[in-house]
Design an enzyme around this catalytic site. Structure first.
Site, PDB file in Angstrom:
ATOM      1  N   HIS A 124      -2.781   7.685   6.623  1.00  0.00           N
ATOM      2  CA  HIS A 124      -1.786   8.569   6.004  1.00  0.00           C
ATOM      3  C   HIS A 124      -2.436   9.830   5.443  1.00  0.00           C
ATOM      4  O   HIS A 124      -1.843  10.905   5.492  1.00  0.00           O
ATOM      5  CB  HIS A 124      -1.053   7.855   4.862  1.00  0.00           C
TER       6      HIS A 124
ATOM      7  N   GLN B 252       2.905  10.083   0.972  1.00  0.00           N
ATOM      8  CA  GLN B 252       4.195   9.397   1.096  1.00  0.00           C
ATOM      9  C   GLN B 252       5.114   9.691  -0.093  1.00  0.00           C
ATOM     10  O   GLN B 252       6.310   9.417  -0.029  1.00  0.00           O
ATOM     11  CB  GLN B 252       3.998   7.892   1.231  1.00  0.00           C
TER      12      GLN B 252
ATOM     13  N   CYS C 147       5.777   0.235   7.487  1.00  0.00           N
ATOM     14  CA  CYS C 147       5.451   1.382   6.642  1.00  0.00           C
ATOM     15  C   CYS C 147       6.646   1.718   5.766  1.00  0.00           C
ATOM     16  O   CYS C 147       7.783   1.734   6.251  1.00  0.00           O
ATOM     17  CB  CYS C 147       5.092   2.575   7.527  1.00  0.00           C
ATOM     18  N   LEU C 148       6.376   1.990   4.494  1.00  0.00           N
ATOM     19  CA  LEU C 148       7.454   2.339   3.573  1.00  0.00           C
ATOM     20  C   LEU C 148       8.126   3.657   3.959  1.00  0.00           C
ATOM     21  O   LEU C 148       9.253   3.914   3.563  1.00  0.00           O
ATOM     22  CB  LEU C 148       6.934   2.417   2.136  1.00  0.00           C
TER      23      LEU C 148
ATOM     24  N   GLY D 109       0.833  -1.193   0.000  1.00  0.00           N
ATOM     25  CA  GLY D 109       0.000   0.000   0.000  1.00  0.00           C
ATOM     26  C   GLY D 109       0.867   1.242   0.000  1.00  0.00           C
ATOM     27  O   GLY D 109       2.006   1.219   0.480  1.00  0.00           O
TER      28      GLY D 109
ATOM     29  N   HIS E 112      -4.545   1.684   7.453  1.00  0.00           N
ATOM     30  CA  HIS E 112      -3.198   2.237   7.513  1.00  0.00           C
ATOM     31  C   HIS E 112      -3.028   3.335   6.447  1.00  0.00           C
ATOM     32  O   HIS E 112      -2.558   4.427   6.749  1.00  0.00           O
ATOM     33  CB  HIS E 112      -2.194   1.092   7.292  1.00  0.00           C
ATOM     34  N   GLU E 113      -3.436   3.038   5.219  1.00  0.00           N
ATOM     35  CA  GLU E 113      -3.257   4.005   4.126  1.00  0.00           C
ATOM     36  C   GLU E 113      -4.185   5.208   4.280  1.00  0.00           C
ATOM     37  O   GLU E 113      -3.781   6.343   4.016  1.00  0.00           O
ATOM     38  CB  GLU E 113      -3.459   3.339   2.759  1.00  0.00           C
TER      39      GLU E 113
END
Length: 181
Positions: A148, A60, A102-103, A55, A144-145
């Site tokens: 963000h 991000q 998380c990226l 995701g 989660h996304e």
């Protein structure tokens, strides 16, 4: 096909904490954003697959838009979702504990408690309204996304002690990487 870059644009860099853009609330995508969102979603999918991740949210990659891409890649088959203006419209009282990463905070993981089932509504790239009821990994990933998009990171769901331990590990890893470069 989404995720295959048709142009020669450079890959999108994924922002890392403490970049302030990761903490900002994003703005809704409007009709004037259609062309940008189509190109951006392809580039986001490309960045997500290269990372690799499941995701990625527009903030991000430095874009303040309510846009996420998700692909759990079941059976190693790409099945991407591009979600414009996603919102959680229902969430179960039942919760589930799942390890998240998380990226934007690479190589750091922690158990996060979230609603076990969520219903998410969004628009696709053609503007059609879509809806999904998700559980398991998909429910956690969507929450989660969408977090963000509101400037919330998974570490915000941890106790102060766990969050500080994770951030210390992350900072140590980053310093070690800088020394290696």
């Amino acid at each position: 096909m989404p995720g295959i870059m048709a142009n020669d644009a450079p890959p999108l860099p994924i922002l890392l904490i403490p970049d302030p853009r990761l903490r900002a609330r994003t703005r809704p995508v409007g009709p004037a954003d259609a062309g940008k969102v189509r190109d951006l979603s392809d580039r986001m999918l490309d960045a997500m697959y290269k990372a690799p991740g499941i995701g990625l949210a527009a903030p991000q990659v430095g874009e303040s838009l309510r846009l996420i891409v998700v692909d759990l890649q079941p059976d190693d088959t790409r099945q991407p979702y591009v979600m414009v203006n996603p919102e959680i419209v229902e969430a179960s009282r039942e919760v589930a504990l799942r390890e998240e990463g998380c990226l934007s905070i690479p190589n750091q993981y922690a158990e996060v408690e979230r609603p076990a089932v969520v219903k998410v509504r969004w628009q696709d790239l053609e503007g059609a309204r879509r809806e999904i009821t998700a559980e398991g990994l998909m429910a956690a990933c969507l929450q989660h996304e969408i977090d963000h998009l509101n400037g919330v990171l998974f570490i915000d769901h941890l106790s102060p002690l766990k969050r500080n331990m994770l951030l210390r590990r992350f900072n140590k890893d980053q310093k070690n990487r800088q020394r290696e470069d």
